[in-house]
Design a protein around this motif. Sequence first.
Motif, PDB file in Angstrom:
ATOM      1  N   ARG A  21      -1.881  39.302   4.013  1.00 19.81           N
ATOM      2  CA  ARG A  21      -2.496  38.108   3.772  1.00 19.81           C
ATOM      3  C   ARG A  21      -2.280  36.811   4.941  1.00 19.81           C
ATOM      4  NH1 ARG A  21      -4.982  38.483  -1.653  1.00 19.81           N
ATOM      5  NH2 ARG A  21      -4.094  40.492  -2.332  1.00 19.81           N
ATOM      6  N   PRO A  23      -4.511  33.344   5.275  1.00 18.58           N
ATOM      7  CA  PRO A  23      -5.306  32.485   4.852  1.00 18.58           C
ATOM      8  C   PRO A  23      -6.198  31.912   5.993  1.00 18.58           C
ATOM      9  CG  PRO A  23      -3.301  31.768   4.021  1.00 18.58           C
ATOM     10  CD  PRO A  23      -3.116  32.953   4.821  1.00 18.58           C
ATOM     11  N   ARG A  25      -9.489  29.933   5.453  1.00 19.27           N
ATOM     12  CA  ARG A  25     -10.791  29.370   4.485  1.00 19.27           C
ATOM     13  C   ARG A  25     -11.908  28.803   5.337  1.00 19.27           C
ATOM     14  NH1 ARG A  25      -9.689  30.352  -0.562  1.00 19.27           N
ATOM     15  NH2 ARG A  25      -7.424  31.013  -0.874  1.00 19.27           N
ATOM     16  N   ALA A  52     -12.110  39.491   3.004  1.00 16.76           N
ATOM     17  CA  ALA A  52     -12.326  38.378   2.060  1.00 16.76           C
ATOM     18  C   ALA A  52     -10.984  38.282   1.413  1.00 16.76           C
ATOM     19  CB  ALA A  52     -13.445  38.561   1.296  1.00 16.76           C
ATOM     20  N   ARG A  53     -10.517  39.434   0.867  1.00 17.83           N
ATOM     21  CA  ARG A  53      -9.326  39.453  -0.059  1.00 17.83           C
ATOM     22  C   ARG A  53      -8.128  39.242   0.750  1.00 17.83           C
ATOM     23  NH1 ARG A  53      -7.412  45.518  -0.843  1.00 17.83           N
ATOM     24  NH2 ARG A  53      -6.829  44.740   1.360  1.00 17.83           N
ATOM     25  N   ASN A  54      -8.039  39.377   2.063  1.00 22.82           N
ATOM     26  CA  ASN A  54      -6.730  39.192   2.866  1.00 22.82           C
ATOM     27  C   ASN A  54      -6.713  37.489   3.198  1.00 22.82           C
ATOM     28  OD1 ASN A  54      -5.920  41.558   2.384  1.00 22.82           O
ATOM     29  ND2 ASN A  54      -6.102  42.454   4.470  1.00 22.82           N
ATOM     30  N   THR A  55      -8.127  37.172   3.452  1.00 18.74           N
ATOM     31  CA  THR A  55      -8.040  35.783   4.082  1.00 18.74           C
ATOM     32  C   THR A  55      -8.468  34.707   3.043  1.00 18.74           C
ATOM     33  OG1 THR A  55     -10.453  35.982   4.782  1.00 18.74           O
ATOM     34  CG2 THR A  55      -8.575  36.787   6.221  1.00 18.74           C
ATOM     35  N   GLY A  56      -9.081  35.208   2.092  1.00 16.48           N
ATOM     36  CA  GLY A  56      -9.872  34.024   1.078  1.00 16.48           C
ATOM     37  C   GLY A  56     -11.169  33.351   1.740  1.00 16.48           C
ATOM     38  N   ALA A  57     -11.451  34.071   2.851  1.00 13.62           N
ATOM     39  CA  ALA A  57     -12.699  33.254   3.601  1.00 13.62           C
ATOM     40  C   ALA A  57     -13.964  33.679   3.071  1.00 13.62           C
ATOM     41  CB  ALA A  57     -12.876  33.780   5.091  1.00 13.62           C
ATOM     42  N   ASP A  58     -15.222  32.983   3.137  1.00 13.63           N
ATOM     43  CA  ASP A  58     -16.463  33.477   2.928  1.00 13.63           C
ATOM     44  C   ASP A  58     -16.626  34.769   3.556  1.00 13.63           C
ATOM     45  OD1 ASP A  58     -16.705  31.543   0.907  1.00 13.63           O
ATOM     46  OD2 ASP A  58     -17.614  30.380   2.290  1.00 13.63           O
TER      47      ASP A  58
END
Length: 204
Positions: A21, A23, A25, A52-58
């Motif tokens: 993980r 972040p 974003r 997307a799951r690991n970073t929370g990014a679009d």
Amino acid sequence: HRVIGIGHGRTIAAAVDAMGRVPARDVSFVSMLGGLTRSFAANPYDVIHRLARNTGADSFMLPAPMFADSARDKQVMMSQSGIAATMALIGEATLAIVGIGEVDATADTSHNLAIEDAAAIDALRKRGARAEILGQFIGADGEIVATDNDGHVMAPPLENLRQCEVVAIAGGAGKNEAIQAALESGLLNGLITDEATARAIVGD
């Protein structure tokens, strides 16, 4: 980098799994090619989902198969709003992370190619193709090898990669020839590989 393009390949998939993980974003990830017809770990759709799951990014997928049935079908799909918007986003990427496929139907890594048919892979090799990036092919001298697939592949032309920074993630036994061809093309700004492969490439 605000927009990062993502290619396909088992090594890219493994790298995403290993990163944990992280972040991020303020970044958008976009798949640079359509999805494979079979489901396995290197499928671009699976990789972009895990990013997307690991970073929370679009993260954005190209909602199309990797290859259209014909050049006309490709033109029709490219005109659809969702695909056109994703292709436009790909054009905004300032960094592309790509894999490198080996063009050898007898190799253990042949299933990592965008093309599955052994006869087609053998024909490409006879034409001089040694590396595959984004469903397109490069010869040992670094020149792009034009194929009938170029009019069908749902991905930006390789020449478009010269507009951004390009880093390849590839390695392992048997990949030396393909990686060397990709390096000769001048498309790459960086290469992430394992020590054994790096030593083999530089002749150490």
